[in-house]
Design a protein around this motif. Structure first.
Motif, PDB file in Angstrom:
ATOM      1  N   GLN A   1       8.500 -16.660  30.991  1.00 50.76           N
ATOM      2  CA  GLN A   1       7.879 -15.918  30.311  1.00 50.76           C
ATOM      3  C   GLN A   1       6.604 -16.526  29.403  1.00 50.76           C
ATOM      4  OE1 GLN A   1      10.293 -12.923  28.605  1.00 50.76           O
ATOM      5  NE2 GLN A   1       9.008 -12.637  26.706  1.00 50.76           N
ATOM      6  N   PRO A   2       5.487 -16.177  29.468  1.00 50.07           N
ATOM      7  CA  PRO A   2       4.609 -16.767  28.477  1.00 50.07           C
ATOM      8  C   PRO A   2       4.787 -16.500  27.028  1.00 50.07           C
ATOM      9  CG  PRO A   2       3.570 -15.183  30.118  1.00 50.07           C
ATOM     10  CD  PRO A   2       4.831 -14.861  30.168  1.00 50.07           C
ATOM     11  N   SER A   3       4.329 -17.470  26.412  1.00 44.72           N
ATOM     12  CA  SER A   3       4.740 -17.258  24.798  1.00 44.72           C
ATOM     13  C   SER A   3       4.161 -16.317  24.443  1.00 44.72           C
ATOM     14  CB  SER A   3       4.005 -18.415  24.013  1.00 44.72           C
ATOM     15  OG  SER A   3       2.758 -18.778  24.230  1.00 44.72           O
ATOM     16  N   GLY A   4       4.697 -15.277  23.456  1.00 49.86           N
ATOM     17  CA  GLY A   4       4.078 -13.870  22.646  1.00 49.86           C
ATOM     18  C   GLY A   4       5.378 -13.070  22.593  1.00 49.86           C
ATOM     19  N   ALA A   5       4.835 -12.124  22.051  1.00 51.60           N
ATOM     20  CA  ALA A   5       5.998 -11.166  21.650  1.00 51.60           C
ATOM     21  C   ALA A   5       6.304 -10.050  22.733  1.00 51.60           C
ATOM     22  CB  ALA A   5       5.597 -10.388  20.342  1.00 51.60           C
ATOM     23  N   HIS A   6       7.382  -9.703  22.841  1.00 52.13           N
ATOM     24  CA  HIS A   6       8.205  -8.533  23.627  1.00 52.13           C
ATOM     25  C   HIS A   6       8.987  -7.698  23.290  1.00 52.13           C
ATOM     26  CE1 HIS A   6      11.638 -11.381  23.913  1.00 52.13           C
ATOM     27  NE2 HIS A   6      12.026 -10.265  24.315  1.00 52.13           N
ATOM     28  N   ALA A   7       8.967  -6.679  24.035  1.00 52.27           N
ATOM     29  CA  ALA A   7       9.877  -5.578  23.595  1.00 52.27           C
ATOM     30  C   ALA A   7      10.386  -4.648  24.461  1.00 52.27           C
ATOM     31  CB  ALA A   7       9.002  -4.682  22.362  1.00 52.27           C
ATOM     32  N   PHE A   8      11.406  -4.134  24.672  1.00 53.67           N
ATOM     33  CA  PHE A   8      12.209  -3.267  25.666  1.00 53.67           C
ATOM     34  C   PHE A   8      12.714  -2.173  24.874  1.00 53.67           C
ATOM     35  CE2 PHE A   8      15.344  -1.778  28.329  1.00 53.67           C
ATOM     36  CZ  PHE A   8      14.835  -1.392  29.352  1.00 53.67           C
TER      37      PHE A   8
ATOM     38  N   LEU B   1      21.516  11.770  27.500  1.00 55.17           N
ATOM     39  CA  LEU B   1      22.646  12.244  27.802  1.00 55.17           C
ATOM     40  C   LEU B   1      23.726  11.042  26.860  1.00 55.17           C
ATOM     41  CD1 LEU B   1      22.600  13.588  31.311  1.00 55.17           C
ATOM     42  CD2 LEU B   1      22.587  14.860  28.942  1.00 55.17           C
ATOM     43  N   SER B   2      24.530  10.345  27.818  1.00 56.00           N
ATOM     44  CA  SER B   2      25.110   9.216  27.224  1.00 56.00           C
ATOM     45  C   SER B   2      24.148   8.028  27.169  1.00 56.00           C
ATOM     46  CB  SER B   2      26.400   9.024  27.828  1.00 56.00           C
ATOM     47  OG  SER B   2      25.927   8.365  29.204  1.00 56.00           O
ATOM     48  N   GLU B   3      24.411   6.924  26.053  1.00 61.20           N
ATOM     49  CA  GLU B   3      24.081   5.779  26.211  1.00 61.20           C
ATOM     50  C   GLU B   3      23.661   5.061  27.561  1.00 61.20           C
ATOM     51  OE1 GLU B   3      23.816   1.744  23.414  1.00 61.20           O
ATOM     52  OE2 GLU B   3      25.509   3.028  23.220  1.00 61.20           O
ATOM     53  N   SER B   4      24.976   4.996  28.393  1.00 59.69           N
ATOM     54  CA  SER B   4      24.806   4.320  29.803  1.00 59.69           C
ATOM     55  C   SER B   4      24.399   5.120  30.693  1.00 59.69           C
ATOM     56  CB  SER B   4      26.258   3.798  30.035  1.00 59.69           C
ATOM     57  OG  SER B   4      26.924   5.081  30.197  1.00 59.69           O
ATOM     58  N   ASP B   5      23.529   6.370  30.395  1.00 60.01           N
ATOM     59  CA  ASP B   5      23.113   6.999  31.487  1.00 60.01           C
ATOM     60  C   ASP B   5      21.587   6.633  31.955  1.00 60.01           C
ATOM     61  OD1 ASP B   5      23.281   9.490  33.094  1.00 60.01           O
ATOM     62  OD2 ASP B   5      21.736  10.423  31.960  1.00 60.01           O
ATOM     63  N   TRP B   6      21.043   7.275  33.078  1.00 58.86           N
ATOM     64  CA  TRP B   6      19.789   7.120  33.412  1.00 58.86           C
ATOM     65  C   TRP B   6      18.810   7.366  32.321  1.00 58.86           C
ATOM     66  CZ3 TRP B   6      19.281   4.844  37.798  1.00 58.86           C
ATOM     67  CH2 TRP B   6      20.083   4.800  38.811  1.00 58.86           C
ATOM     68  N   PRO B   7      17.872   6.783  32.138  1.00 58.43           N
ATOM     69  CA  PRO B   7      16.808   6.887  30.884  1.00 58.43           C
ATOM     70  C   PRO B   7      16.175   8.232  31.216  1.00 58.43           C
ATOM     71  CG  PRO B   7      16.177   5.078  32.126  1.00 58.43           C
ATOM     72  CD  PRO B   7      17.479   5.408  32.860  1.00 58.43           C
ATOM     73  N   CYS B   8      15.481   8.759  30.147  1.00 57.54           N
ATOM     74  CA  CYS B   8      14.423   9.323  30.332  1.00 57.54           C
ATOM     75  C   CYS B   8      13.056   8.675  30.377  1.00 57.54           C
ATOM     76  CB  CYS B   8      14.438  10.343  29.025  1.00 57.54           C
ATOM     77  SG  CYS B   8      15.626  11.852  28.767  1.00 57.54           S
ATOM     78  N   VAL B   9      13.155   7.672  29.738  1.00 64.22           N
ATOM     79  CA  VAL B   9      11.908   6.681  29.935  1.00 64.22           C
ATOM     80  C   VAL B   9      12.293   5.224  29.529  1.00 64.22           C
ATOM     81  CG1 VAL B   9      11.331   7.207  27.490  1.00 64.22           C
ATOM     82  CG2 VAL B   9       9.505   6.215  29.141  1.00 64.22           C
ATOM     83  N   SER B  10      11.761   4.331  29.834  1.00 65.55           N
ATOM     84  CA  SER B  10      12.152   3.018  29.438  1.00 65.55           C
ATOM     85  C   SER B  10      10.680   2.106  29.662  1.00 65.55           C
ATOM     86  CB  SER B  10      12.941   1.961  30.291  1.00 65.55           C
ATOM     87  OG  SER B  10      12.648   1.748  31.704  1.00 65.55           O
ATOM     88  N   VAL B  11      10.363   1.275  28.512  1.00 70.11           N
ATOM     89  CA  VAL B  11       9.101   0.448  28.484  1.00 70.11           C
ATOM     90  C   VAL B  11       9.540  -1.126  28.273  1.00 70.11           C
ATOM     91  CG1 VAL B  11       7.030   0.265  27.110  1.00 70.11           C
ATOM     92  CG2 VAL B  11       8.095   2.502  27.479  1.00 70.11           C
ATOM     93  N   ALA B  12       9.232  -1.842  29.016  1.00 67.48           N
ATOM     94  CA  ALA B  12       9.017  -3.169  29.015  1.00 67.48           C
ATOM     95  C   ALA B  12       7.663  -3.477  28.589  1.00 67.48           C
ATOM     96  CB  ALA B  12       9.538  -4.037  30.225  1.00 67.48           C
TER      97      ALA B  12
END
Length: 278
Positions: free
Chosen positions: A170-177, A183-194
């Motif tokens: 991974q290049p140096s620099g900030a990241h976020a997920f 529904l539940s926390e472990s359910d399929w996401p409505c959306v995810s962003v890396a």
């Protein structure tokens, strides 16, 4: 019921994939079980890779990591070699379902399943990962960004096996997920962003990998001048992401709701990155 095969070598596995009628690779088996519960057509033969030595290895290379196809999602989440070299990937793998699934599901199976809602796929696109696909005629490399051709469809040939995943350091620099579920926390996401910000010279490249927003995982990137404020960065990211948003309405929400959540997730990820880079 499918006939189960356990080859001892990769060559034997490739031969089975080329000659059997309706074969499928068996790694952790979680995707196969899910498809069975959904009523999808089942393979006539399962080619299990567990007896082939070395396919569960995590190896450091000059450029990053080389992952065996049977590396589990739990190991991606917890292995210090992974968390040091590709922390964004580790965060995304940690978001998948719950530990019981992550202890069994594999890196290659996750990619080959190709469900656009799977959390790690956006991160692997952002990190410029590649897969090695092998058949009895040889091997080839495919960029993860070019792997997905439709919902649960890939550019892999029917007889190809994912034999490695190469992830650059991974290049140096900030990241976020960021992941939102309805529904539940472990359910399929409505959306995810890396999200990843890579500084070079007088600009910063902002990369976004978007999950659950369309029929395939989406990747977009934009160059922003160094010194761009967080509000301007958010505006640029939202303009970049909006055209690729094409979510499907389901029990987790309608199209308008999911588009709204996707843009909120993009904003949250970008603001987290810009806060870290100050």
């Amino acid at each position: 019921m499918a006939v189960f095969h356990r080859p001892r070598t990769l060559e034997e596995a490739c031969e089975l994939m080329a000659t059997l009628d309706t074969p499928a690779v068996h790694g952790g088996g979680t995707a196969l079980q899910l498809r069975a519960t959904q009523g999808a057509p089942q393979p006539g033969h399962l080619v299990d890779l567990a007896a082939i030595e070395g396919l569960d290895a995590v190896a450091e290379t000059a450029g990053g990591l080389r992952l065996g196809p049977l590396v589990t999602l739990r190991r991606m989440e917890r292995d210090p070699v992974v968390t040091s070299a590709v922390p964004l990937a580790a965060r995304a793998y940690a978001a998948v379902a719950h530990p019981r699934i992550r202890n069994v599901a594999t890196v290659a199976g996750n990619l080959a399943f190709a469900d656009p809602r799977l959390d790690p796929l956006g991160a692997l696109q952002v990190l410029d990962a590649h897969v090695e696909a092998t058949s009895r005629t040889g091997s080839r490399r495919l960029a993860v960004r070019e792997l997905f051709t439709g919902p649960e469809r890939t550019a892999l040939a029917p007889d190809e096996i994912v034999t490695a995943v190469d992830v650059p350091r991974q290049p140096s620099g900030a990241h976020a997920f960021v992941k939102y579920t309805s529904l539940s926390e472990s359910d399929w996401p409505c959306v995810s962003v890396a999200a990843l910000a890579v500084r070079a010279g007088g600009s910063t490249e902002l990369r976004l990998g978007l999950g659950a927003v369309a029929d395939t995982p989406r990747y977009v990137a934009v160059q922003l001048p160094t010194g761009t404020g967080d509000d301007d960065a958010v505006d640029a990211a939202r303009r970049l992401a909006e055209p690729v948003l094409d979510p499907v309405a389901d029990v987790r929400g309608g199209v308008a709701y999911k588009r709204h959540l996707a843009l909120l997730a993009v904003e949250e990820a970008v603001r987290a990155i810009w806060k870290e880079t100050r």
